[in-house]
Design a protein around this motif. Structure first.
Motif, PDB file in Angstrom:
ATOM      1  N   THR A  42       0.831  -1.218   0.000  1.00 37.09           N
ATOM      2  CA  THR A  42       0.000   0.000   0.000  1.00 37.09           C
ATOM      3  C   THR A  42       0.862   1.263   0.000  1.00 37.09           C
ATOM      4  N   SER A  43       1.925   1.237   0.820  1.00 37.46           N
ATOM      5  CA  SER A  43       2.805   2.413   0.879  1.00 37.46           C
ATOM      6  C   SER A  43       3.530   2.630  -0.447  1.00 37.46           C
ATOM      7  N   GLU A  44       3.936   1.503  -1.097  1.00 38.12           N
ATOM      8  CA  GLU A  44       4.587   1.645  -2.404  1.00 38.12           C
ATOM      9  C   GLU A  44       3.629   2.251  -3.431  1.00 38.12           C
ATOM     10  N   LYS A  45       2.371   1.756  -3.421  1.00 45.46           N
ATOM     11  CA  LYS A  45       1.388   2.324  -4.341  1.00 45.46           C
ATOM     12  C   LYS A  45       1.165   3.810  -4.056  1.00 45.46           C
ATOM     13  N   SER A  46       1.074   4.113  -2.739  1.00 48.20           N
ATOM     14  CA  SER A  46       0.875   5.524  -2.375  1.00 48.20           C
ATOM     15  C   SER A  46       2.056   6.375  -2.821  1.00 48.20           C
ATOM     16  N   ASN A  47       3.276   5.818  -2.646  1.00 44.65           N
ATOM     17  CA  ASN A  47       4.463   6.554  -3.100  1.00 44.65           C
ATOM     18  C   ASN A  47       4.454   6.753  -4.612  1.00 44.65           C
ATOM     19  N   ASN A 330       2.125  15.716   0.975  1.00 42.21           N
ATOM     20  CA  ASN A 330       3.220  14.759   0.778  1.00 42.21           C
ATOM     21  C   ASN A 330       4.086  14.646   2.034  1.00 42.21           C
ATOM     22  N   GLU A 331       4.335  15.794   2.663  1.00 39.08           N
ATOM     23  CA  GLU A 331       5.139  15.746   3.887  1.00 39.08           C
ATOM     24  C   GLU A 331       4.433  14.943   4.974  1.00 39.08           C
ATOM     25  N   ILE A 332       3.093  15.142   5.081  1.00 37.06           N
ATOM     26  CA  ILE A 332       2.332  14.382   6.089  1.00 37.06           C
ATOM     27  C   ILE A 332       2.393  12.883   5.786  1.00 37.06           C
ATOM     28  N   GLU A 333       2.205  12.539   4.498  1.00 35.58           N
ATOM     29  CA  GLU A 333       2.241  11.119   4.132  1.00 35.58           C
ATOM     30  C   GLU A 333       3.627  10.526   4.353  1.00 35.58           C
ATOM     31  N   VAL A 334       4.666  11.310   4.070  1.00 35.41           N
ATOM     32  CA  VAL A 334       6.029  10.824   4.309  1.00 35.41           C
ATOM     33  C   VAL A 334       6.256  10.578   5.797  1.00 35.41           C
ATOM     34  N   VAL A 339       6.663   6.656  10.237  1.00 34.58           N
ATOM     35  CA  VAL A 339       6.143   6.029  11.469  1.00 34.58           C
ATOM     36  C   VAL A 339       5.846   4.557  11.232  1.00 34.58           C
ATOM     37  N   GLN A 340       5.199   4.266  10.066  1.00 36.52           N
ATOM     38  CA  GLN A 340       4.897   2.867   9.752  1.00 36.52           C
ATOM     39  C   GLN A 340       6.173   2.042   9.617  1.00 36.52           C
TER      40      GLN A 340
END
Length: 428
Positions: A42-47, A330-334, A339-340
């Motif tokens: 999921t994180s890769e897709k989000s990235n 983007n900063e928030i998601e990063v 954290v993850q």
């Protein structure tokens, strides 16, 4: 043997319980690893989506920047062109105003000339000239009618017995010179036949007789002085004056006729010039009106360009705000991904610790099994232990894969952070 068997059975039960517990732990770890895999996916897709959004945003920003640059260059070119056109128009208007003033001055001058060349003024000028000519003729007549006296000094010569002239008396007119001998002292002194004698030796003889005049001539020996007037010359002069006056009158009439014809031609030419000047003024008025229309059109075009620039500026501001919002997102998601990742790393460390404990337990169980006398139970335990070892190896491989994924995610996060920083720098 029974006691040993009972002891072995109890140990086997304990081992089975431990194996079950370890299997449950491994199942839990497997589920956690699967959850981590899903989170990583999921994180890769989000990235990837973030990278795609950033690329699209960068492309839009680049296109908008190019459009703004092109529009700015076009506006500058159009503004320069409009400035040149305005300058040319102003110069043309100034030139036309100057020409208009010159035409007005010319029209005024022509009107003055036309008014001065009217028939009444021409008649007045003719009268003045005729009066002047009459006055000149009168003066000339008076001057010519008055005889021009001459003083003749006669001196006798040894080769000539007398002065060489005769004196004649005419009733009511006076004394005149008669025949004058050729090459005589009288001829040499300038006496001419027909001259009227006014004075003899500076004495007026108007009231004296012929004999008295002759005696006065002979009073001074060998010389005498006579003041005479040429009557024939006076008469011929009067005739010449009359002829000259008539000739001048004819010349004056001819001159006035020529002047009248010339004035008429000049008046026609002036009228033609006036008409041409009026036509030129009308043409200039039309050109000035056309220039005014062009100026109004150029002002409207400038206003439209200013409105377009304002609209593009507003679009640029909106796009800048969107980029800022996307950057914050983007900063928030990063931060969330970091954290993850930290949580995943902690879970992996926990799993590694559990795996180590399981290895220790397996080693202990293997030691216990080797000490058992029951070969079959030992074989079963060995098989189970080998299966557990296999599972543990698989878990180790999965942990290695998770570590590799961790490194990949960290590198992706670093690249994403670098791209965001590069965009911030280019924006500044």
């Amino acid at each position: 043997m029974s006691a040993l068997k009972a002891s072995n059975e109890s140990e086997v039960k304990a081992l089975k319980a431990q194996l079950k517990t370890s299997e449950d732990s491994m199942q839990t770890m497997t589920e956690e690893m699967e959850s981590l895999r899903q989170q990583l996916t999921t994180s890769e897709k989000s990235n990837q989506e973030l990278v795609a959004d950033l690329s699209e945003t960068s492309a839009q920003k680049s296109c908008l920047t190019q459009e703004i640059s092109i529009l700015k260059a076009r506006n500058e070119t159009e503004v320069q062109t409009l400035k040149v056109e305005l300058k040319t128009s102003l110069e043309s208007m100034e030139t036309m105003v100057t020409e208009n003033n010159n035409l007005k001055q010319t029209v005024y001058t022509l009107s003055t000339l036309v008014s001065n060349l009217s028939n009444q003024n021409m008649a007045t000028d003719l009268k003045h000239k005729l009066c002047e000519m009459s006055t000149e003729n009168s003066v000339l007549r008076e001057e010519l009618s008055a005889p021009s006296p001459r003083l003749c000094h006669l001196i006798k010569r040894p080769d000539f017995d007398s002065y060489g002239f005769k004196v004649q008396e005419k009733a009511e007119t006076g004394h005149y010179i008669g025949k004058v001998n050729a090459d005589s002292p009288a001829q040499l002194a300038g006496l001419r036949e027909g001259d009227r004698i006014i004075e003899v030796n500076c004495v007026n003889i108007s009231n004296e007789s012929h004999r008295q005049v002759v005696e006065r001539i002979k009073l001074i020996p060998n010389e005498t002085k006579l003041l005479v007037i040429d009557e024939k010359t006076r008469l011929s002069s009067e005739t010449l004056v009359s002829e000259e006056s008539d000739r001048k009158c004819r010349e004056l009439c001819e001159e006035m006729s020529a002047l009248k014809a010339s004035n008429e031609s000049e008046v026609k030419a002036l009228k033609a010039q006036l008409k041409s000047a009026i036509d030129s003024m009308e043409t200039m008025t039309e050109e000035m009106e056309s220039l005014r229309q062009q100026l109004i059109t150029s002002e409207k075009s400038n206003q439209e360009l200013v409105a377009e620039l304002c609209e593009f500026s507003a679009q640029k501001s909106c796009l800048t705000q969107e980029i800022s919002t996307l950057k914050a997102k983007n900063e928030i998601e990063v931060q969330a991904l970091k954290v993850q990742l930290k949580t995943s790393l902690e879970s992996m460390e926990t799993m590694v610790t559990k795996n180590t404990n399981l290895k220790q337990t397996v080693y202990t169980l293997s030691t216990l099994v080797s000490n058992m006398s029951n070969q079959n139970m030992a074989t079963d335990l060995k098989q189970k232990l080998s299966k557990m070892s296999t599972k543990i190896s698989e878990l180790s491989k999965e942990l290695s894969a998770l570590k590799a994924s961790k490194h990949i995610i960290e590198s992706d996060v670093k690249l994403l952070a670098q791209e965001i920083n590069a965009q911030n720098i280019s924006k500044k």
